[in-house]
Design a protein around this motif. Structure first.
Motif, PDB file in Angstrom:
ATOM      1  N   PRO A 110      11.390  23.245  41.906  1.00  0.00           N
ATOM      2  CA  PRO A 110      11.062  22.609  40.622  1.00  0.00           C
ATOM      3  C   PRO A 110      11.933  21.407  40.295  1.00  0.00           C
ATOM      4  N   HIS A 111      13.159  21.370  40.838  1.00  0.00           N
ATOM      5  CA  HIS A 111      14.078  20.268  40.521  1.00  0.00           C
ATOM      6  C   HIS A 111      13.989  19.137  41.536  1.00  0.00           C
ATOM      7  N   VAL A 114       8.035  15.366  44.114  1.00  0.00           N
ATOM      8  CA  VAL A 114       7.014  15.664  45.115  1.00  0.00           C
ATOM      9  C   VAL A 114       7.441  15.165  46.493  1.00  0.00           C
ATOM     10  N   LEU A 115       7.914  13.929  46.553  1.00  0.00           N
ATOM     11  CA  LEU A 115       8.327  13.360  47.840  1.00  0.00           C
ATOM     12  C   LEU A 115       9.493  14.143  48.436  1.00  0.00           C
ATOM     13  N   HIS A 116      10.425  14.538  47.608  1.00  0.00           N
ATOM     14  CA  HIS A 116      11.581  15.302  48.090  1.00  0.00           C
ATOM     15  C   HIS A 116      11.133  16.675  48.601  1.00  0.00           C
ATOM     16  N   ASN A 117      10.219  17.312  47.885  1.00  0.00           N
ATOM     17  CA  ASN A 117       9.704  18.602  48.334  1.00  0.00           C
ATOM     18  C   ASN A 117       9.082  18.499  49.724  1.00  0.00           C
ATOM     19  N   ILE A 118       8.307  17.456  49.946  1.00  0.00           N
ATOM     20  CA  ILE A 118       7.573  17.318  51.208  1.00  0.00           C
ATOM     21  C   ILE A 118       8.495  16.921  52.355  1.00  0.00           C
ATOM     22  N   TYR A 154       6.302  20.466  37.587  1.00  0.00           N
ATOM     23  CA  TYR A 154       5.829  20.853  36.254  1.00  0.00           C
ATOM     24  C   TYR A 154       4.851  19.839  35.675  1.00  0.00           C
ATOM     25  N   GLN A 155       4.818  18.631  36.242  1.00  0.00           N
ATOM     26  CA  GLN A 155       3.912  17.593  35.770  1.00  0.00           C
ATOM     27  C   GLN A 155       2.546  17.638  36.467  1.00  0.00           C
ATOM     28  N   GLN A 161      -0.281  21.119  42.756  1.00  0.00           N
ATOM     29  CA  GLN A 161       0.904  21.740  43.346  1.00  0.00           C
ATOM     30  C   GLN A 161       0.583  22.375  44.695  1.00  0.00           C
ATOM     31  N   GLN A 162      -0.582  23.025  44.790  1.00  0.00           N
ATOM     32  CA  GLN A 162      -0.932  23.651  46.061  1.00  0.00           C
ATOM     33  C   GLN A 162      -1.204  22.605  47.131  1.00  0.00           C
TER      34      GLN A 162
END
Length: 237
Positions: A110-111, A114-118, A154-155, A161-162
């Motif tokens: 959550p913190h 999107v780019l960092h998650n991927i 959260y945005q 998100q999926q």
């Protein structure tokens, strides 16, 4: 979950994934009972069955998130698990690079943006940040999420998100993708967004194992549908 299509000795080429006589219990509860299946490269195998039939546990064992109690797991004919004994940790780490897992509840950080998650996982594996970012942005465009690079989970809607979670799995360039009930946390409209992406991946011959309740979808995109009940197969199409 026996699979009559599991190749026997003398087959020309091993399946990308072979599971033989897999067993898993939690305390006194036997969840997987002598389960066998195979997945050929470029195929989609869907697993359908009631809650408690061992579908998600099967994926968790195949991806080493749970330890099986017995049986074999092979990737391209190489043993990750043999007679209930796992390969060395270094070998398991090598096998882990071959698959991606998409969870039913997204499990995005959550913190992180999107780019960092991927991009985090391939960068941690030593890939160039610039190359990973370029690949991640291309995947976001493919997922219909262009321009969401700097957004936070959260945005985003559940469907978005999926799709980020799918892009995250694809960014590691896996040979096989596991989906564990990818639409169970979504309403019908958002479910359609995710199923469209999976259908596109199937058309591109991405090898996938999909645990799902979406029977019409499973029949439409799968090379084989396996029905499970109480840790055993009922029949396959």
């Amino acid at each position: 979950m026996a699979d009559k299509h599991t190749p026997g000795p003398g087959a020309d080429a091993p399946s990308i994934l072979s599971i033989r006589s897999l067993q898993k219990s939690f305390d006194s509860l036997s969840v997987l009972k002598d389960i066998s299946l195979s997945v050929d490269r470029g195929n989609v195998v869907s697993i359908i069955g009631p809650s408690g039939s061992g579908k998600s546990t099967l994926l968790r064992c195949a991806s080493f998130l749970e330890h099986a109690d017995g049986g074999d797991i092979l990737y391209d004919g190489q043993y990750a698990l043999k007679n209930g004994v796992y390969a060395h940790k270094s070998e398991l780490n090598r096998f882990r690079t071959r698959f991606g897992l998409v969870f039913q509840n997204f499990q995005l950080f959550p913190h992180y943006s999107v780019l960092h998650n991927i991009s985090e996982a391939p960068i941690l594996h030593g890939e160039s940040k610039e190359e990973v970012y370029e690949r991640a942005c291309g995947l976001l465009k493919k997922m219909g999420l262009e321009g969401k690079e700097n957004a936070y989970p959260y945005q985003l809607s559940g469907g978005q998100q999926q799709r980020v979670a799918i892009a995250r799995a694809l960014c590691m360039r896996p040979e096989i993708l596991y989906f564990d009930e990818p639409t169970s946390a979504l309403d019908p409209e958002l479910t359609g967004e995710v199923l469209k992406v999976i259908r596109q991946l199937a058309e591109e011959k991405m090898t996938m194992v999909v645990v799902t309740h979406e029977m019409p979808f499973a029949k439409a995109v799968s090379n084989r549908v396996i029905f499970s009940r109480a840790g055993r197969s009922q029949r396959g199409l």
